[in-house]
Design a protein around this motif. Structure first.
Motif, PDB file in Angstrom:
ATOM      1  N   ARG A 169       0.815  -1.222   0.000  1.00 50.87           N
ATOM      2  CA  ARG A 169       0.000   0.000   0.000  1.00 50.87           C
ATOM      3  C   ARG A 169       0.843   1.264   0.000  1.00 50.87           C
ATOM      4  NH1 ARG A 169      -3.750   2.595  -0.542  1.00 50.87           N
ATOM      5  NH2 ARG A 169      -3.917   3.576   1.458  1.00 50.87           N
ATOM      6  N   LEU A 170       2.162   1.130   0.143  1.00 55.38           N
ATOM      7  CA  LEU A 170       3.021   2.294   0.315  1.00 55.38           C
ATOM      8  C   LEU A 170       2.928   3.276  -0.845  1.00 55.38           C
ATOM      9  CD1 LEU A 170       5.075   3.780   2.037  1.00 55.38           C
ATOM     10  CD2 LEU A 170       6.861   2.520   0.853  1.00 55.38           C
ATOM     11  N   VAL A 171       3.074   2.819  -2.055  1.00 51.67           N
ATOM     12  CA  VAL A 171       3.046   3.709  -3.221  1.00 51.67           C
ATOM     13  C   VAL A 171       1.684   4.386  -3.323  1.00 51.67           C
ATOM     14  CG1 VAL A 171       3.201   3.837  -5.730  1.00 51.67           C
ATOM     15  CG2 VAL A 171       4.858   2.478  -4.454  1.00 51.67           C
ATOM     16  N   ASP A 172       0.610   3.613  -3.135  1.00 45.68           N
ATOM     17  CA  ASP A 172      -0.730   4.205  -3.193  1.00 45.68           C
ATOM     18  C   ASP A 172      -0.892   5.281  -2.120  1.00 45.68           C
ATOM     19  OD1 ASP A 172      -1.496   2.569  -5.292  1.00 45.68           O
ATOM     20  OD2 ASP A 172      -2.357   1.049  -3.962  1.00 45.68           O
ATOM     21  N   HIS A 173      -0.370   5.025  -0.941  1.00 45.22           N
ATOM     22  CA  HIS A 173      -0.460   5.992   0.153  1.00 45.22           C
ATOM     23  C   HIS A 173       0.292   7.286  -0.186  1.00 45.22           C
ATOM     24  CE1 HIS A 173      -0.780   7.555   4.198  1.00 45.22           C
ATOM     25  NE2 HIS A 173       0.538   7.649   4.277  1.00 45.22           N
ATOM     26  N   ILE A 174       1.480   7.147  -0.730  1.00 46.23           N
ATOM     27  CA  ILE A 174       2.269   8.329  -1.104  1.00 46.23           C
ATOM     28  C   ILE A 174       1.551   9.105  -2.204  1.00 46.23           C
ATOM     29  CG2 ILE A 174       4.438   9.104  -2.155  1.00 46.23           C
ATOM     30  CD1 ILE A 174       5.796   6.806  -0.603  1.00 46.23           C
ATOM     31  N   VAL A 175       0.991   8.408  -3.183  1.00 45.27           N
ATOM     32  CA  VAL A 175       0.240   9.070  -4.253  1.00 45.27           C
ATOM     33  C   VAL A 175      -0.938   9.837  -3.663  1.00 45.27           C
ATOM     34  CG1 VAL A 175      -1.227   8.672  -6.265  1.00 45.27           C
ATOM     35  CG2 VAL A 175       0.980   7.516  -6.087  1.00 45.27           C
ATOM     36  N   GLU A 176      -1.648   9.232  -2.716  1.00 42.10           N
ATOM     37  CA  GLU A 176      -2.776   9.911  -2.076  1.00 42.10           C
ATOM     38  C   GLU A 176      -2.319  11.189  -1.374  1.00 42.10           C
ATOM     39  OE1 GLU A 176      -4.377   6.938   0.513  1.00 42.10           O
ATOM     40  OE2 GLU A 176      -5.212   5.768  -1.140  1.00 42.10           O
ATOM     41  N   LEU A 177      -1.185  11.112  -0.664  1.00 39.74           N
ATOM     42  CA  LEU A 177      -0.662  12.292   0.024  1.00 39.74           C
ATOM     43  C   LEU A 177      -0.286  13.393  -0.963  1.00 39.74           C
ATOM     44  CD1 LEU A 177       1.622  10.597   2.715  1.00 39.74           C
ATOM     45  CD2 LEU A 177      -0.610  11.673   3.079  1.00 39.74           C
ATOM     46  N   VAL A 178       0.364  13.008  -2.050  1.00 41.95           N
ATOM     47  CA  VAL A 178       0.790  13.986  -3.062  1.00 41.95           C
ATOM     48  C   VAL A 178      -0.425  14.609  -3.739  1.00 41.95           C
ATOM     49  CG1 VAL A 178       1.968  14.236  -5.284  1.00 41.95           C
ATOM     50  CG2 VAL A 178       3.041  12.934  -3.444  1.00 41.95           C
ATOM     51  N   GLU A 179      -1.418  13.795  -4.078  1.00 39.91           N
ATOM     52  CA  GLU A 179      -2.621  14.331  -4.727  1.00 39.91           C
ATOM     53  C   GLU A 179      -3.378  15.275  -3.796  1.00 39.91           C
ATOM     54  OE1 GLU A 179      -4.615  10.762  -5.981  1.00 39.91           O
ATOM     55  OE2 GLU A 179      -3.641  10.795  -7.949  1.00 39.91           O
ATOM     56  N   ALA A 180      -3.442  14.934  -2.503  1.00 38.38           N
ATOM     57  CA  ALA A 180      -4.122  15.809  -1.543  1.00 38.38           C
ATOM     58  C   ALA A 180      -3.389  17.139  -1.427  1.00 38.38           C
ATOM     59  CB  ALA A 180      -4.215  15.133  -0.176  1.00 38.38           C
ATOM     60  N   ARG A 181      -2.069  17.098  -1.374  1.00 32.66           N
ATOM     61  CA  ARG A 181      -1.305  18.346  -1.275  1.00 32.66           C
ATOM     62  C   ARG A 181      -1.425  19.161  -2.558  1.00 32.66           C
ATOM     63  NH1 ARG A 181      -0.430  22.775   0.659  1.00 32.66           N
ATOM     64  NH2 ARG A 181       1.659  23.605   0.522  1.00 32.66           N
ATOM     65  N   ALA A 182      -1.438  18.495  -3.699  1.00 30.30           N
ATOM     66  CA  ALA A 182      -1.603  19.197  -4.976  1.00 30.30           C
ATOM     67  C   ALA A 182      -2.947  19.910  -5.018  1.00 30.30           C
ATOM     68  CB  ALA A 182      -1.468  18.223  -6.140  1.00 30.30           C
ATOM     69  N   ALA A 183      -3.989  19.257  -4.501  1.00 31.62           N
ATOM     70  CA  ALA A 183      -5.317  19.886  -4.467  1.00 31.62           C
ATOM     71  C   ALA A 183      -5.305  21.115  -3.556  1.00 31.62           C
ATOM     72  CB  ALA A 183      -6.361  18.885  -3.991  1.00 31.62           C
ATOM     73  N   GLU A 184      -4.603  21.032  -2.429  1.00 36.44           N
ATOM     74  CA  GLU A 184      -4.486  22.186  -1.531  1.00 36.44           C
ATOM     75  C   GLU A 184      -3.777  23.346  -2.223  1.00 36.44           C
ATOM     76  OE1 GLU A 184      -2.427  20.906   1.959  1.00 36.44           O
ATOM     77  OE2 GLU A 184      -4.012  19.536   2.569  1.00 36.44           O
ATOM     78  N   ILE A 185      -2.698  23.045  -2.908  1.00 32.69           N
ATOM     79  CA  ILE A 185      -1.926  24.079  -3.620  1.00 32.69           C
ATOM     80  C   ILE A 185      -2.786  24.711  -4.707  1.00 32.69           C
ATOM     81  CG2 ILE A 185       0.030  24.467  -5.177  1.00 32.69           C
ATOM     82  CD1 ILE A 185       1.526  22.301  -3.515  1.00 32.69           C
ATOM     83  N   GLU A 186      -3.515  23.882  -5.447  1.00 33.63           N
ATOM     84  CA  GLU A 186      -4.389  24.388  -6.513  1.00 33.63           C
ATOM     85  C   GLU A 186      -5.462  25.310  -5.935  1.00 33.63           C
ATOM     86  OE1 GLU A 186      -7.518  22.365  -9.481  1.00 33.63           O
ATOM     87  OE2 GLU A 186      -5.459  21.624  -9.662  1.00 33.63           O
ATOM     88  N   ALA A 187      -6.053  24.922  -4.809  1.00 32.61           N
ATOM     89  CA  ALA A 187      -7.081  25.754  -4.174  1.00 32.61           C
ATOM     90  C   ALA A 187      -6.484  27.080  -3.708  1.00 32.61           C
ATOM     91  CB  ALA A 187      -7.710  25.011  -3.001  1.00 32.61           C
ATOM     92  N   GLU A 188      -5.275  27.037  -3.162  1.00 33.99           N
ATOM     93  CA  GLU A 188      -4.605  28.272  -2.739  1.00 33.99           C
ATOM     94  C   GLU A 188      -4.351  29.181  -3.927  1.00 33.99           C
ATOM     95  OE1 GLU A 188      -1.048  27.123  -0.680  1.00 33.99           O
ATOM     96  OE2 GLU A 188      -2.159  26.127   0.918  1.00 33.99           O
ATOM     97  N   MET A 189      -3.905  28.602  -5.042  1.00 30.85           N
ATOM     98  CA  MET A 189      -3.625  29.398  -6.236  1.00 30.85           C
ATOM     99  C   MET A 189      -4.908  30.020  -6.780  1.00 30.85           C
ATOM    100  SD  MET A 189      -0.740  27.002  -8.041  1.00 30.85           S
ATOM    101  CE  MET A 189      -0.604  28.017  -9.493  1.00 30.85           C
ATOM    102  N   LYS A 190      -6.006  29.248  -6.778  1.00 31.99           N
ATOM    103  CA  LYS A 190      -7.278  29.779  -7.269  1.00 31.99           C
ATOM    104  C   LYS A 190      -7.775  30.912  -6.385  1.00 31.99           C
ATOM    105  CE  LYS A 190      -9.021  25.785  -9.763  1.00 31.99           C
ATOM    106  NZ  LYS A 190     -10.064  24.745  -9.828  1.00 31.99           N
ATOM    107  N   SER A 191      -7.598  30.777  -5.073  1.00 31.42           N
ATOM    108  CA  SER A 191      -8.066  31.830  -4.167  1.00 31.42           C
ATOM    109  C   SER A 191      -7.223  33.098  -4.332  1.00 31.42           C
ATOM    110  CB  SER A 191      -8.047  31.357  -2.718  1.00 31.42           C
ATOM    111  OG  SER A 191      -6.724  31.208  -2.247  1.00 31.42           O
ATOM    112  N   GLN A 192      -5.962  32.951  -4.696  1.00 30.97           N
ATOM    113  CA  GLN A 192      -5.112  34.121  -4.931  1.00 30.97           C
ATOM    114  C   GLN A 192      -5.478  34.797  -6.248  1.00 30.97           C
ATOM    115  OE1 GLN A 192      -1.124  32.609  -4.735  1.00 30.97           O
ATOM    116  NE2 GLN A 192      -1.161  32.438  -2.513  1.00 30.97           N
ATOM    117  N   ASP A 193      -5.931  34.015  -7.218  1.00 27.68           N
ATOM    118  CA  ASP A 193      -6.306  34.555  -8.522  1.00 27.68           C
ATOM    119  C   ASP A 193      -7.694  35.172  -8.521  1.00 27.68           C
ATOM    120  OD1 ASP A 193      -3.890  33.767  -9.547  1.00 27.68           O
ATOM    121  OD2 ASP A 193      -4.666  31.941 -10.483  1.00 27.68           O
ATOM    122  N   ALA A 194      -8.552  34.749  -7.588  1.00 31.13           N
ATOM    123  CA  ALA A 194      -9.925  35.256  -7.529  1.00 31.13           C
ATOM    124  C   ALA A 194      -9.906  36.728  -7.125  1.00 31.13           C
ATOM    125  CB  ALA A 194     -10.746  34.434  -6.541  1.00 31.13           C
TER     126      ALA A 194
END
Length: 69
Positions: A37-62
């Protein structure tokens, strides 16, 4: 004042990093992940952080509501 040492930059081999993570060496590793499960877990963590970064970028652009009025 004592001299400050400059931080050194060293590369940790990925296999060593993954073994340490798997073993729960890092403080944020509050539980051990099974090897299969290790690789899947790391992918989940990376995808969650990417979503946070994307939301931050969108809020800065709004446009700010106060500046629109």
């Amino acid at each position: 004042m004592a001299a400050m040492h400059a931080p050194t930059t060293r590369t940790i081999p990925i296999d060593l990093l993954l073994r340490a993570y798997r073993a729960g060496v890092f403080p944020m590793a509050d539980h051990r992940i099974d090897d299969d499960r290790l690789v899947d877990h790391i992918v989940e963590l990376v995808e969650a952080r990417a979503a946070e970064i994307e939301a931050e970028m969108k809020s800065q652009d709004a446009p700010d509501a106060a500046s629109v009025a």
